[in-house]
Design a protein around this motif. Structure first.
Motif, short mmCIF file in Angstrom:
data_model
loop_
_atom_site.label_atom_id
_atom_site.label_comp_id
_atom_site.label_asym_id
_atom_site.label_seq_id
_atom_site.Cartn_x
_atom_site.Cartn_y
_atom_site.Cartn_z
N LYS A 255 0.83 -1.20 0.00
CA LYS A 255 0.00 0.00 0.00
C LYS A 255 0.87 1.25 0.00
CE LYS A 255 -3.60 2.51 2.56
NZ LYS A 255 -4.44 2.57 3.79
N ALA A 256 0.44 2.26 -0.78
CA ALA A 256 1.14 3.54 -0.84
C ALA A 256 0.58 4.49 0.21
CB ALA A 256 1.01 4.15 -2.22
N HIS A 257 1.46 5.12 0.97
CA HIS A 257 1.09 6.11 1.98
C HIS A 257 1.72 7.44 1.56
CE1 HIS A 257 -0.23 2.99 4.96
NE2 HIS A 257 0.54 2.26 4.18
N LYS A 258 0.87 8.38 1.15
CA LYS A 258 1.36 9.64 0.56
C LYS A 258 1.81 10.60 1.65
CE LYS A 258 2.07 12.11 -3.13
NZ LYS A 258 3.06 12.92 -2.42
N LEU A 320 2.87 5.93 8.77
CA LEU A 320 1.85 5.52 7.81
C LEU A 320 0.60 6.39 7.95
CD1 LEU A 320 2.18 1.62 8.07
CD2 LEU A 320 3.52 3.25 6.70
N ASP A 321 -0.35 6.20 7.04
CA ASP A 321 -1.56 7.03 7.03
C ASP A 321 -2.35 6.92 8.33
OD1 ASP A 321 -1.00 7.91 4.49
OD2 ASP A 321 -2.33 6.51 3.47
N ASP A 322 -2.32 5.73 8.96
CA ASP A 322 -3.08 5.53 10.19
C ASP A 322 -2.32 5.95 11.44
OD1 ASP A 322 -1.18 3.55 10.43
OD2 ASP A 322 -2.60 1.87 10.46
N GLY A 323 -1.13 6.55 11.25
CA GLY A 323 -0.33 7.01 12.38
C GLY A 323 0.69 6.00 12.89
N LYS A 324 0.68 4.79 12.36
CA LYS A 324 1.65 3.79 12.79
C LYS A 324 3.05 4.23 12.42
CE LYS A 324 2.85 -1.12 12.39
NZ LYS A 324 2.46 -2.44 11.82
N VAL A 325 3.97 4.14 13.36
CA VAL A 325 5.36 4.54 13.14
C VAL A 325 6.20 3.31 12.80
CG1 VAL A 325 7.40 5.62 14.15
CG2 VAL A 325 5.13 6.50 14.70
N ILE A 326 6.86 3.36 11.65
CA ILE A 326 7.75 2.30 11.21
C ILE A 326 9.17 2.77 11.42
CG2 ILE A 326 8.43 0.79 9.31
CD1 ILE A 326 5.51 0.46 10.21
N LYS A 327 9.91 2.04 12.25
CA LYS A 327 11.31 2.39 12.48
C LYS A 327 12.21 1.43 11.69
CE LYS A 327 10.58 4.43 17.05
NZ LYS A 327 10.97 4.42 18.49
N PHE A 328 13.24 1.99 11.07
CA PHE A 328 14.14 1.17 10.27
C PHE A 328 15.58 1.59 10.56
CE2 PHE A 328 12.46 4.72 7.90
CZ PHE A 328 13.57 5.32 7.31
N LYS A 329 16.49 0.65 10.42
CA LYS A 329 17.90 0.89 10.74
C LYS A 329 18.79 0.21 9.71
CE LYS A 329 21.29 0.51 14.50
NZ LYS A 329 21.71 1.92 14.37
N ASP A 330 19.78 0.94 9.22
CA ASP A 330 20.77 0.43 8.26
C ASP A 330 20.08 -0.19 7.04
OD1 ASP A 330 22.80 1.24 9.95
OD2 ASP A 330 22.86 -0.69 11.00
N PHE A 331 19.06 0.49 6.56
CA PHE A 331 18.27 0.02 5.42
C PHE A 331 19.00 0.41 4.13
CE2 PHE A 331 14.60 0.06 2.50
CZ PHE A 331 13.96 -1.12 2.87
#
Length: 342
Positions: A255-258, A320-331
């Protein structure tokens, strides 16, 4: 309206050659037809660019087939991050003027080129995209071969239709397809690298349009597996009149989150750390470069391209659109600044 989403199927261009509706969409709802363009053939630009990043092998390969009107540019890049090695070789041919028959959509149609130095083809077979390349003279005869399959699962993409304020018949129509699991193999300088769809992903940059002569753009793209979720992003700006929409999108499980504007903060030294910040706070990250795939090309006296495509590792957060926070490291991903005159 900022970030105008185009949802209605329609012709991309009006009868006068101007864009029917500037904005972004999740698929190619606006229909491109080369014959609708109201500029001379030497100004039309069509390209398909694939990048494949292998976390398993710590490498990346990139493939370009492009019809730039007065110039055909076909290019292959190989990068080995652990060895700090990068190599790009290109083949330039004059005046294709549409003879490559670049498809009007990403949904069907193959692209094939073959000359004395390079044979390359992109095939669309159902939900699979196949890249085949045979470049014997690559890297002074080290040679590169590739047979890669990308699984194009049903998903949102990023599509942007951008005009130029100074020329109403100039436009940029572009689709970015991220997060395609990759399988197959790449052979470079006698060594074989096998790809795994669990760790290795490809992306497609598909572009059609008519540009003004002198442009600078910024682009960042990432695709990968994050805690068993397909995660990626497309970020960019600097190209044409983006008042209707930006091309900044987060991808999560198809899904795309603008999101709104994103700024690339870069020093004069491209291998220094970068930062990325968004106007809405939904994408914030640090970027540590590994390799700068810099390439300068000058041809025919008036064609100049100065590219800094920097591969590195990004750490931060995406909302994301629903407010969920995605954390990523060394991507593992790439970010670039390109200045073109053609």
């Amino acid at each position: 309206m900022r970030n105008n989403e185009v949802t209605e199927n329609k012709n991309l261009l009006n009868p006068d050659g101007s864009l029917a509706e500037p904005g972004w969409s999740r698929s190619l709802v606006q229909v491109y037809n080369r014959n609708d363009i109201k500029k001379r053939k030497t100004r039309i630009k069509e390209w398909d660019y694939y990048s494949v990043i292998s976390n398993r092998n710590d490498i990346a390969v990139c493939f370009t087939i492009s019809d730039l009107g007065y110039l055909e540019l076909d290019s292959v890049s190989f990068l080995d991050f652990s060895a700090s090695l990068q190599k790009t070789d290109s083949v330039l041919l004059p005046f294709p003027l549409g003879k490559l028959n670049m498809p009007a959509s990403t949904q069907s149609g193959d692209v094939k080129i073959k000359n004395k130095k390079l044979a390359m083809e992109y095939l669309v077979k159902g939900d699979k995209r196949i890249i085949r390349c045979d470049f014997p003279s690559f890297d002074k005869g080290g040679g590169l071969k590739a047979n890669i399959t990308l699984l194009n699962k049903p998903q949102n993409t990023m599509v942007i239709a951008t005009p130029w304020a100074e020329d109403k018949k100039a436009f940029y129509y572009n689709q970015k397809i991220n997060c395609m699991p990759a399988s197959g193999k790449v052979e470079y300088d006698g060594k074989i690298y096998r790809l795994s769809p669990q760790s290795d992903f490809g992306g497609l940059d598909w572009g059609r349009g008519v540009w003004t002569y002198d442009n600078v753009w910024y682009w960042c793209s990432g695709s990968g597996n994050l805690d068993n979720h397909r995660f990626g992003f497309n970020l960019g700006y600097g190209f044409g009149d983006t008042s209707a929409a930006s091309e900044n999108v987060i991808f999560y499980d198809g899904k795309a989150h603008k999101i709104d504007d994103v700024t690339f903060n870069i020093s004069d030294n491209y291998t220094d750390p970068w930062t990325f910040t968004s106007s809405d706070g939904r994408f914030e990250s640090d970027f540590v470069p590994i390799l700068d795939r810099s390439d300068y090309t000058s041809a025919l006296g008036f064609i100049v391209t100065n590219q800094h495509q920097v591969f590195g590792r990004m750490s931060g957060k995406a909302v994301l659109d629903d407010g969920k926070v995605i954390k990523f490291k060394d991507f593992l991903c790439f970010a670039e600044k390109v200045h073109n005159k053609y």
